[in-house]
Motif scaffolding. Structure first.
Motif, short mmCIF file in Angstrom:
data_model
loop_
_atom_site.label_atom_id
_atom_site.label_comp_id
_atom_site.label_asym_id
_atom_site.label_seq_id
_atom_site.Cartn_x
_atom_site.Cartn_y
_atom_site.Cartn_z
N LEU A 237 0.82 -1.21 0.00
CA LEU A 237 0.00 0.00 0.00
C LEU A 237 0.85 1.27 0.00
O LEU A 237 0.52 2.24 -0.66
N GLY A 238 1.95 1.25 0.76
CA GLY A 238 2.78 2.45 0.90
C GLY A 238 3.29 2.97 -0.43
O GLY A 238 3.12 4.16 -0.76
N LEU A 239 3.90 2.09 -1.22
CA LEU A 239 4.43 2.53 -2.51
C LEU A 239 3.31 2.85 -3.49
O LEU A 239 3.42 3.77 -4.30
N MET A 240 2.24 2.07 -3.42
CA MET A 240 1.09 2.32 -4.29
C MET A 240 0.54 3.72 -4.06
O MET A 240 0.29 4.48 -5.01
N VAL A 241 0.37 4.09 -2.79
CA VAL A 241 -0.11 5.42 -2.43
C VAL A 241 0.90 6.49 -2.85
O VAL A 241 0.52 7.54 -3.38
N SER A 242 2.18 6.22 -2.66
CA SER A 242 3.23 7.18 -3.01
C SER A 242 3.22 7.49 -4.51
O SER A 242 3.30 8.66 -4.91
N PHE A 243 3.16 6.47 -5.33
CA PHE A 243 3.12 6.66 -6.78
C PHE A 243 1.89 7.49 -7.17
O PHE A 243 1.96 8.35 -8.04
N LYS A 244 0.77 7.21 -6.52
CA LYS A 244 -0.48 7.91 -6.83
C LYS A 244 -0.38 9.40 -6.46
O LYS A 244 -0.78 10.26 -7.25
N ILE A 245 0.16 9.69 -5.29
CA ILE A 245 0.28 11.08 -4.84
C ILE A 245 1.20 11.88 -5.76
O ILE A 245 0.88 13.01 -6.16
N ILE A 246 2.34 11.30 -6.10
CA ILE A 246 3.30 12.00 -6.97
C ILE A 246 2.69 12.22 -8.36
O ILE A 246 2.87 13.29 -8.96
N LYS A 247 1.94 11.26 -8.84
CA LYS A 247 1.27 11.42 -10.14
C LYS A 247 0.26 12.56 -10.08
O LYS A 247 0.13 13.34 -11.03
N GLU A 248 -0.49 12.66 -8.97
CA GLU A 248 -1.46 13.74 -8.81
C GLU A 248 -0.79 15.11 -8.75
O GLU A 248 -1.41 16.12 -9.07
N HIS A 249 0.48 15.15 -8.34
CA HIS A 249 1.24 16.40 -8.33
C HIS A 249 1.90 16.67 -9.68
O HIS A 249 2.66 17.64 -9.81
N GLY A 250 1.62 15.82 -10.66
CA GLY A 250 2.21 16.01 -11.99
C GLY A 250 3.64 15.54 -12.08
O GLY A 250 4.35 15.87 -13.03
N GLY A 251 4.08 14.75 -11.08
CA GLY A 251 5.45 14.28 -11.06
C GLY A 251 5.60 12.82 -11.43
O GLY A 251 4.66 12.19 -11.92
N LYS A 252 6.77 12.28 -11.15
CA LYS A 252 7.04 10.88 -11.48
C LYS A 252 8.08 10.33 -10.52
O LYS A 252 8.87 11.09 -9.92
N ILE A 253 8.09 9.02 -10.37
CA ILE A 253 9.08 8.34 -9.53
C ILE A 253 9.87 7.38 -10.40
O ILE A 253 9.29 6.59 -11.14
N LYS A 254 11.19 7.46 -10.31
CA LYS A 254 12.06 6.50 -11.00
C LYS A 254 12.89 5.76 -9.95
O LYS A 254 13.36 6.37 -8.99
N VAL A 255 13.05 4.47 -10.17
CA VAL A 255 13.78 3.65 -9.19
C VAL A 255 14.99 3.02 -9.85
O VAL A 255 14.87 2.40 -10.91
N GLU A 256 16.15 3.20 -9.23
CA GLU A 256 17.38 2.54 -9.68
C GLU A 256 17.83 1.58 -8.58
O GLU A 256 17.82 1.94 -7.41
N SER A 257 18.21 0.39 -8.97
CA SER A 257 18.63 -0.58 -7.95
C SER A 257 19.65 -1.54 -8.52
O SER A 257 19.63 -1.87 -9.71
N GLU A 258 20.53 -2.00 -7.63
CA GLU A 258 21.52 -3.01 -7.98
C GLU A 258 21.56 -4.04 -6.86
O GLU A 258 21.76 -3.67 -5.69
N VAL A 259 21.31 -5.28 -7.22
CA VAL A 259 21.26 -6.35 -6.21
C VAL A 259 22.57 -6.41 -5.43
O VAL A 259 23.65 -6.42 -6.01
N GLY A 260 22.44 -6.41 -4.12
CA GLY A 260 23.61 -6.47 -3.25
C GLY A 260 24.22 -5.13 -2.91
O GLY A 260 25.10 -5.04 -2.04
N LYS A 261 23.77 -4.06 -3.56
CA LYS A 261 24.36 -2.74 -3.32
C LYS A 261 23.37 -1.71 -2.81
O LYS A 261 23.74 -0.82 -2.05
N GLY A 262 22.12 -1.79 -3.22
CA GLY A 262 21.15 -0.84 -2.71
C GLY A 262 20.21 -0.30 -3.77
O GLY A 262 20.26 -0.69 -4.94
N THR A 263 19.35 0.64 -3.32
CA THR A 263 18.29 1.17 -4.17
C THR A 263 18.16 2.67 -3.97
O THR A 263 18.32 3.17 -2.87
#
Length: 279
Positions: A237-263
Motif C-alpha cells: 500500500l505504501g508505494l502504491m499510495v506514493s506513486f499515486k500522490i506524486i502522479k497527482e502532483h504532476g510528477g514521477k518516480i524512478k527507481v534505480e537498484s543493484e542487487v547487493g548494493k542498494g536502491t
C-alpha cells in the motif's frame, strides 16, 4: 478467385531504441490466384493502453473498497485507543505493554490513512511550502526508528528553501513511506542518503538512497502496482499510495537498484506544474 485463409497472431519482434516491439501479423493466402498478402502492425502502444486501462479500473475499485473498509475500522480503533490511554493513567506497572499496544494501534492507524488516500474524492489543500522543511520534519518523525535500527540519515540539500506549490501532508506521507522502506532494508550501522535539488528549470529532484540488498530488475517494473511488495510483512500500500500522490502532483518516480548494493528512489516534481496550479 481462390480459397482465402487468414493467419492472425501477435508476436514479439526486435527492439527499437531500447523498446520492445510487439507486432500483429495478418496474412491472407490465395485471395487472388498466385498471391498472398501479409500486414504487420506494431501493437505495443495498444497493449500498453489496455494495461493502463486495467490498472485504472483496478485502482477505482480499490479506492471504493478502501474507503468503506477504512471508515469501518477507524471508528472502533479510535474508541480502543481512547480506553487504553484512560487505563494507562490508572494502572501502574504495565507501561511497557501499554506502549507496545499504542505503537501497534498507531501502525494500524497509519495503514488506514493510506487506505483513505486511495479513496476518491479527496480533500486536498495545495499551498506554497518549503519542501526542505517537509523532509526535515519527516526525518525527525522517524528518528526513533533510525536509533533502534542504528541507521544514520545523511542529508544533502543544495538550498535551505525550495518552495513548491503542493499538498504538504500528502508529500510528507510519500517521504515517510519511502524513508521507512529504506531504513527497514538497510544493513545495521549503515546510512540512508537524502538529497534535494533543483534538477533543471522544470523539475525538483528528491533522491532517497539505501544500501540494502537491492531489487532485481524484474521486480522493479512492478513497484507501485496494487498490493505488490518486496517485503515479507508488507502490503504494498505504501508505494502504491506514493506513486499515486506524486502522479497527482504532476510528477514521477524512478527507481534505480543493484542487487547487493542498494536502491535509490528519485522523485521528480514539476516546477511549471506548481506555477500553473497557482493561477
Amino acid at each position: 478467385m481462390g480459397r482465402s485463409d487468414r493467419d492472425f497472431q501477435p508476436f514479439e519482434n526486435e527492439r527499437m531504441n531500447g523498446q520492445k516491439r510487439m507486432n500483429e501479423m495478418d496474412s491472407k493466402t490465395n485471395s487472388m490466384e498466385g498471391t498472398s498478402f501479409t500486414v504487420f502492425r506494431d501493437i505495443i502502444e495498444k497493449l500498453q493502453m489496455d494495461e493502463q486501462h486495467r490498472q485504472t479500473e483496478m485502482l477505482n475499485v480499490l479506492g471504493e473498497l478502501a474507503a468503506s473498509i477504512a471508515h469501518e475500522i477507524k471508528n472502533p480503533l479510535t474508541s480502543v485507543k481512547g480506553f487504553i490511554q484512560l487505563l494507562q493513567g490508572k494502572i501502574d506497572g504495565y507501561s511497557m505493554y501499554f506502549n507496545i499496544m499504542m505503537a501497534e494501534l498507531d501502525r494500524i492507524d497509519s495503514t488506514i490513512n493510506e487506505l483513505l488516500i486511495l479513496a476518491k474524492p479527496q480533500a486536498v489543500q495545495y499551498k506554497n511550502t518549503n519542501i526542505i522543511k517537509i523532509m526535515q520534519e519527516t526525518i525527525e518523525l522517524l528518528q526513533v526508528q533510525t536509533l533502534m535500527d542504528n541507521i544514520k540519515i545523511k542529508t544533502d540539500f543544495k538550498q535551505d528553501d525550495i518552495s513548491l506549490y503542493c499538498e504538504p501532508n500528502h508529500l510528507r506521507q510519500v517521504f515517510i513511506n519511502i524513508l521507512k522502506n529504506a531504513i527497514e532494508v538497510s544493513k545495521k550501522n549503515s546510512s540512508v542518503l537524502v538529497g534535494i535539488s533543483i534538477e533543471t528549470e522544470k523539475y525538483i529532484k528528491i533522491s532517497i538512497t539505501d544500501f540494502g540488498t537491492g531489487i532485481p530488475e524484474q521486480r522493479l517494473k512492478k513497484l507501485g502496482e496494487p498490493f505488490y511488495t518486496t517485503k515479507e510483512r508488507g502490503t504494498g500500500l505504501g508505494l502504491m499510495v506514493s506513486f499515486k500522490i506524486i502522479k497527482e502532483h504532476g510528477g514521477k518516480i524512478k527507481v534505480e537498484s543493484e542487487v547487493g548494493k542498494g536502491t535509490t528512489f528519485h522523485i521528480f516534481l514539476p516546477i511549471e506544474q506548481s506555477n500553473k496550479m497557482q493561477d
